[in-house]
Design an enzyme around this catalytic site. Structure first.
Site, PDB file in Angstrom:
ATOM      1  N   ALA A  72     -19.299  95.945   0.211  1.00  0.00           N
ATOM      2  CA  ALA A  72     -20.258  96.827   0.880  1.00  0.00           C
ATOM      3  C   ALA A  72     -19.655  97.447   2.134  1.00  0.00           C
ATOM      4  CB  ALA A  72     -21.514  96.038   1.254  1.00  0.00           C
ATOM      5  N   GLY A 117     -18.868  92.780  -2.976  1.00  0.00           N
ATOM      6  CA  GLY A 117     -19.305  93.730  -3.980  1.00  0.00           C
ATOM      7  C   GLY A 117     -18.173  94.296  -4.808  1.00  0.00           C
ATOM      8  N   GLU A 120     -17.744  91.847  -7.447  1.00  0.00           N
ATOM      9  CA  GLU A 120     -18.906  91.918  -8.325  1.00  0.00           C
ATOM     10  C   GLU A 120     -18.802  93.092  -9.300  1.00  0.00           C
ATOM     11  OE1 GLU A 120     -22.667  90.015  -6.074  1.00  0.00           O
ATOM     12  OE2 GLU A 120     -21.670  91.606  -4.964  1.00  0.00           O
ATOM     13  N   GLU A 140     -19.878  86.662   1.011  1.00  0.00           N
ATOM     14  CA  GLU A 140     -21.105  87.168   1.632  1.00  0.00           C
ATOM     15  C   GLU A 140     -21.772  86.198   2.592  1.00  0.00           C
ATOM     16  OE1 GLU A 140     -20.736  89.769  -2.078  1.00  0.00           O
ATOM     17  OE2 GLU A 140     -20.218  87.724  -1.473  1.00  0.00           O
TER      18      GLU A 140
END
Length: 266
Positions: A72, A117, A120, A140
């Site tokens: 992110a 992310g 991910e 995270e």
């Protein structure tokens, strides 16, 4: 090869031969950190690829030399109010589910950092090819949140609940060799060869029946988490979707005639 840009930060390359498309993360100045605009572009690119019946496999790549994606965009989020963050959530979630729900096989080509992310996005793919520079992880909790792009669900499906818990709770980064040993990635290749090897794998995949590929992926995804009896029902439904198709008829004919199939894709 044709190219189509989705916003400023995402590029789709359609290779002329082999029915393979690349979904390219192209925000090099930010090491592909996923901003709101970039997330929206990933979603749009995935929607277009999902509707393209000529595409049989997708490879997720990066233009940055030292990173696949660092997750992110925390600089953007630092300016957010709570309301801003809440409004952004469906947009960013759409990017991860967009990759996850692509109806064709997907291969991530990972080098350098694939964190949060970024990892991910790779986990949302069916196969992960990483070169020896790769560093993956879900850090995270070290910044006060949890993996929100599918990590808490996709990682345990890869490596088991206990291993996923250790990795998520510790927020540690894992280098390529260990990542391969733990099953965080599927293939570890020489430095700089992740894209080449991922494209070669995608080309091999795309040589097979497009009807069969989509049905097999559907059965694999829908069957996860079900008991065996229910999973076999999912498989039977996917089999029925292929058994009376033009691809099945062509595949059997080509086998008996000892020639390469010419898939009708229906």
């Amino acid at each position: 090869m044709s190219e189509e840009r989705f916003g400023e930060f995402v590029l789709v390359r359609r290779h002329e031969q082999g029915h393979v498309a690349e979904l390219v993360l192209d925000r090099p100045k930010a090491m592909n950190a996923v901003s709101t605009d970039m997330a929206r572009s990933i979603s749009g690119a995935c929607a277009a690829l999902g509707e393209d019946r000529d595409v049989r496999a997708v490879v997720l790549t990066s233009t940055h030399e030292r990173a696949f994606c660092v997750g992110a965009d925390l600089k953007e989020r630092n300016s957010f109010s709570d309301a801003d963050l809440l409004r952004q959530r469906p947009v960013t979630r759409g990017a991860y589910t967009g990759v996850l729900e692509l109806p064709v096989p997907t291969v991530a080509a990972v080098h350098g950092f694939a964190l949060g992310g970024g990892f991910e996005l790779a986990l949302a793919c069916d196969v992960i090819v990483a070169d020896r520079t790769a560093v993956v992880g879900l850090p995270e909790v070290s910044v006060g949140v949890i993996p929100g792009g599918g990590g808490t669900q996709l990682l345990p499906r890869r490596v088991g609940a206990a291993r996923a818990a250790e990795l998520i709770f510790s927020a540690r980064r894992v280098e390529a060799v260990e990542a391969g040993e733990l099953g965080l990635v599927d293939q570890v290749v020489e430095e700089g060869r992740d894209r080449e090897e991922a494209l070669a794998l995608a080309a091999r995949i795309a040589g097979n029946s497009p009807v069969g590929l989509r049905a097999a992926k559907r059965a694999l995804r829908l069957g996860q988490g079900l008991d065996l009896r229910a999973g076999l029902e999912v498989e039977d439904a996917a089999w029925r979707a292929t058994a009376f198709s033009g691809d099945r008829a062509e595949g059997v004919a080509a086998f008996n005639e000892r020639r390469k199939p010419e898939w009708p894709g229906e």
